[in-house]
Design an enzyme around this catalytic site. Structure first.
Site, PDB file in Angstrom:
ATOM      1  N   ASP A 173      -0.263  -6.792  -1.178  1.00  0.00           N
ATOM      2  CA  ASP A 173       0.784  -6.099  -0.418  1.00  0.00           C
ATOM      3  C   ASP A 173       0.799  -6.578   1.030  1.00  0.00           C
ATOM      4  O   ASP A 173       1.722  -6.251   1.765  1.00  0.00           O
ATOM      5  CB  ASP A 173       0.525  -4.578  -0.468  1.00  0.00           C
ATOM      6  CG  ASP A 173       1.659  -3.768   0.156  1.00  0.00           C
ATOM      7  OD1 ASP A 173       2.830  -4.114  -0.096  1.00  0.00           O
ATOM      8  OD2 ASP A 173       1.380  -2.812   0.896  1.00  0.00           O
ATOM      9  N   HIS A 211       4.361  -5.534   1.968  1.00  0.00           N
ATOM     10  CA  HIS A 211       3.707  -4.537   2.845  1.00  0.00           C
ATOM     11  C   HIS A 211       4.381  -3.157   2.721  1.00  0.00           C
ATOM     12  O   HIS A 211       4.890  -2.598   3.685  1.00  0.00           O
ATOM     13  CB  HIS A 211       3.702  -5.016   4.302  1.00  0.00           C
ATOM     14  CG  HIS A 211       2.615  -4.370   5.121  1.00  0.00           C
ATOM     15  ND1 HIS A 211       1.989  -5.001   6.163  1.00  0.00           N
ATOM     16  CD2 HIS A 211       2.046  -3.138   5.055  1.00  0.00           C
ATOM     17  CE1 HIS A 211       1.082  -4.198   6.704  1.00  0.00           C
ATOM     18  NE2 HIS A 211       1.102  -3.056   6.037  1.00  0.00           N
ATOM     19  N   THR A 237      -4.515  -4.466  -0.275  1.00  0.00           N
ATOM     20  CA  THR A 237      -3.465  -3.666   0.371  1.00  0.00           C
ATOM     21  C   THR A 237      -3.911  -3.297   1.785  1.00  0.00           C
ATOM     22  O   THR A 237      -3.347  -2.390   2.394  1.00  0.00           O
ATOM     23  CB  THR A 237      -3.150  -2.374  -0.430  1.00  0.00           C
ATOM     24  OG1 THR A 237      -4.354  -1.599  -0.547  1.00  0.00           O
ATOM     25  CG2 THR A 237      -2.626  -2.682  -1.811  1.00  0.00           C
ATOM     26  N   ALA A 238      -4.926  -4.016   2.299  1.00  0.00           N
ATOM     27  CA  ALA A 238      -5.470  -3.671   3.625  1.00  0.00           C
ATOM     28  C   ALA A 238      -4.872  -4.580   4.698  1.00  0.00           C
ATOM     29  O   ALA A 238      -3.897  -4.201   5.358  1.00  0.00           O
ATOM     30  CB  ALA A 238      -6.990  -3.759   3.585  1.00  0.00           C
ATOM     31  N   ARG A 239      -5.422  -5.767   4.855  1.00  0.00           N
ATOM     32  CA  ARG A 239      -4.884  -6.735   5.813  1.00  0.00           C
ATOM     33  C   ARG A 239      -5.072  -8.143   5.256  1.00  0.00           C
ATOM     34  O   ARG A 239      -6.123  -8.465   4.682  1.00  0.00           O
ATOM     35  CB  ARG A 239      -5.601  -6.624   7.163  1.00  0.00           C
ATOM     36  CG  ARG A 239      -5.192  -5.423   8.010  1.00  0.00           C
ATOM     37  CD  ARG A 239      -3.741  -5.539   8.491  1.00  0.00           C
ATOM     38  NE  ARG A 239      -3.354  -4.469   9.396  1.00  0.00           N
ATOM     39  CZ  ARG A 239      -2.674  -3.379   9.042  1.00  0.00           C
ATOM     40  NH1 ARG A 239      -2.317  -3.199   7.777  1.00  0.00           N
ATOM     41  NH2 ARG A 239      -2.341  -2.470   9.943  1.00  0.00           N
ATOM     42  N   ILE A 255      -8.637   5.662   2.371  1.00  0.00           N
ATOM     43  CA  ILE A 255      -7.798   5.033   1.332  1.00  0.00           C
ATOM     44  C   ILE A 255      -8.661   4.582   0.156  1.00  0.00           C
ATOM     45  O   ILE A 255      -8.308   4.804  -1.008  1.00  0.00           O
ATOM     46  CB  ILE A 255      -6.978   3.870   1.927  1.00  0.00           C
ATOM     47  CG1 ILE A 255      -6.018   4.414   2.998  1.00  0.00           C
ATOM     48  CG2 ILE A 255      -6.192   3.141   0.836  1.00  0.00           C
ATOM     49  CD1 ILE A 255      -5.304   3.352   3.823  1.00  0.00           C
ATOM     50  N   GLY A 276       2.748  -0.417   1.484  1.00  0.00           N
ATOM     51  CA  GLY A 276       1.721   0.615   1.299  1.00  0.00           C
ATOM     52  C   GLY A 276       2.140   2.011   1.719  1.00  0.00           C
ATOM     53  O   GLY A 276       2.030   2.967   0.955  1.00  0.00           O
ATOM     54  N   SER A 277       2.638   2.153   2.925  1.00  0.00           N
ATOM     55  CA  SER A 277       2.964   3.501   3.432  1.00  0.00           C
ATOM     56  C   SER A 277       4.454   3.798   3.335  1.00  0.00           C
ATOM     57  O   SER A 277       4.930   4.778   3.920  1.00  0.00           O
ATOM     58  CB  SER A 277       2.499   3.624   4.885  1.00  0.00           C
ATOM     59  OG  SER A 277       3.139   2.646   5.695  1.00  0.00           O
ATOM     60  N   GLU A 320       1.976 -12.504   7.944  1.00  0.00           N
ATOM     61  CA  GLU A 320       3.191 -12.000   7.323  1.00  0.00           C
ATOM     62  C   GLU A 320       4.309 -11.834   8.361  1.00  0.00           C
ATOM     63  O   GLU A 320       4.017 -11.527   9.514  1.00  0.00           O
ATOM     64  CB  GLU A 320       2.917 -10.683   6.577  1.00  0.00           C
ATOM     65  CG  GLU A 320       2.444  -9.535   7.445  1.00  0.00           C
ATOM     66  CD  GLU A 320       2.058  -8.307   6.608  1.00  0.00           C
ATOM     67  OE1 GLU A 320       1.292  -8.447   5.631  1.00  0.00           O
ATOM     68  OE2 GLU A 320       2.537  -7.219   6.951  1.00  0.00           O
TER      69      GLU A 320
HETATM   70  C1  DGY Z   1      -0.964   0.654   8.581  1.00  0.00           C
HETATM   71  O1  DGY Z   1      -0.712   1.818   8.827  1.00  0.00           O
HETATM   72  O2  DGY Z   1      -1.927   0.068   9.095  1.00  0.00           O
HETATM   73  C2  DGY Z   1      -0.018  -0.038   7.667  1.00  0.00           C
HETATM   74  O3  DGY Z   1      -0.541  -1.202   7.152  1.00  0.00           O
HETATM   75  C3  DGY Z   1       1.283  -0.323   8.384  1.00  0.00           C
HETATM   76  O4  DGY Z   1       1.045  -1.260   9.373  1.00  0.00           O
END
Ligand code: DGY
Length: 322
Positions: A265, A288, A239-241, A161, A290-291, A270
């Site tokens: 994100d 959240h 946008t990670a954790r 990513i 992202g995907s 959360e």
């Molecule tokens: C992931 O794939 O890790 C996304 O953050 C969804 O949890």
């Protein structure tokens, strides 16, 4: 009994095409109401299941994995991140754990750019102005933001990513520097400058974007000490954790002007994010996402099923983590 389909416990509602394939190939135990299950329910609904298809919203600590029935052979998580599953406990139980790398790279990098632009160009404030009917028209000094073109972007974690973000940032005319566990081969660096430590990366970053996994080593990596190394008026993107940020320190940095804006994100705990984020006008916040495209969520589901197919047929899962 020959021909009997294996039971797969699916903890959350998945896209239609994924549930269709589950019904075709397995006897799925679905969650049509998409109600997040508690620990007791996760164990209860695993009874008789050959595999579990889970999400990052379910926690699987060792204490829970130890309570799973012996019939469970695989846990496939519908996520790239797998910090919610105690891998060592799964190994001890002979349970294969798999994730979904690759398929969410581009979607997540897109949302990173959305956060970067949203924060730099004050998109939340602009939206609020229009939606609350307070906008009185164009002015030369209204909601002035920060230009991406020519600015320095620091990327922490140059995996799939991070790399996809670097590609996009280059197209925006940004200069990319990065820090990761190891330097990429020069042909994969896209001209980005490697920093062996976070300490040398941060002082030059007008923009900082995080793309590393949540581990004990990365938890709260953005804290009072590391924030102090950023230039005044920096923009932080995550946008990670959520656990990568010390929320109190980040909010203090916003208030002092050390940070110009935030684009987030993901959040620690959360969906119960630190309430301070909601009250600051210079936070561009997404839930959240992202995907969250149909293409990517289908691909994530199919990837989980490819992994389960392999394990339940007695083979090696392409994305086995243990
Ligand atoms: C992931 O794939 O890790 C996304 O953050 C969804 O949890």
């Amino acid at each position: 009994m020959p021909g009997t389909k294996s039971v797969v416990f699916v903890t959350r509602k998945l896209p239609d095409a994924v549930e269709e394939r589950l019904r075709r190939d397995y006897a799925p135990r679905l969650n049509p109401d998409d109600r997040p299950y508690g620990a007791g329910e996760l164990v209860e609904y695993s009874a008789g299941a050959a595999a579990i298809l889970t999400c990052a919203t379910d926690a699987w600590p060792a204490s829970l994995i130890e309570r799973l029935p012996d019939c469970v052979r695989a846990i496939a998580t519908f996520s790239a991140g797998y910090e919610h599953i105690a891998l060592a406990a799964a190994i001890a139980r002979g349970i294969t754990v798999t994730n979904t790398p690759d398929v969410l790279t581009e979607a997540t990098a897109d949302v990173t750019m959305l956060c970067l632009l949203g924060a730099a160009r004050r998109a939340f404030e602009g939206q609020a102005l229009v939606r609350t009917q307070k906008w009185r028209g164009w002015t030369p000094t209204q909601l002035l933001g920060i230009e991406l073109h020519g600015a320095m972007l620091g990327i922490v974690g140059m995996g799939r990513i991070g790399h996809a973000v670097a590609r996009r940032a280059r197209a925006f005319g940004m200069h990319v520097h990065y820090h990761g566990r190891r330097r990429l081969p020069p042909e994969l660096e896209l001209g980005a400058v490697f920093h062996p430590t976070l300490q040398t990366l941060l002082p030059a970053c007008r923009f900082l974007s995080l793309h590393c996994p949540a581990t004990p080593a990365t938890a709260r990596m953005i804290n009072t000490g590391t924030l102090a190394l950023l230039p005044p008026g920096a923009v932080l993107i995550n946008t990670a954790r959520g656990v990568l940020l010390d929320d109190e320190a980040v909010l203090a940095a916003l208030d002092s002007g050390r940070l110009f804006a935030l684009g987030l994100d993901v959040y620690d705990g959360e969906p119960n994010l630190h309430p301070g984020y909601r009250t600051r006008r210079n936070c561009f916040l997404l839930p959240h996402l992202g995907s969250a495209t149909l293409e990517t969520r289908n691909a994530m589901g199919f990837r989980c099923l490819d992994n389960l197919d392999a394990v339940l047929a007695g083979g090696l899962a392409p994305d086995a983590l243990n």
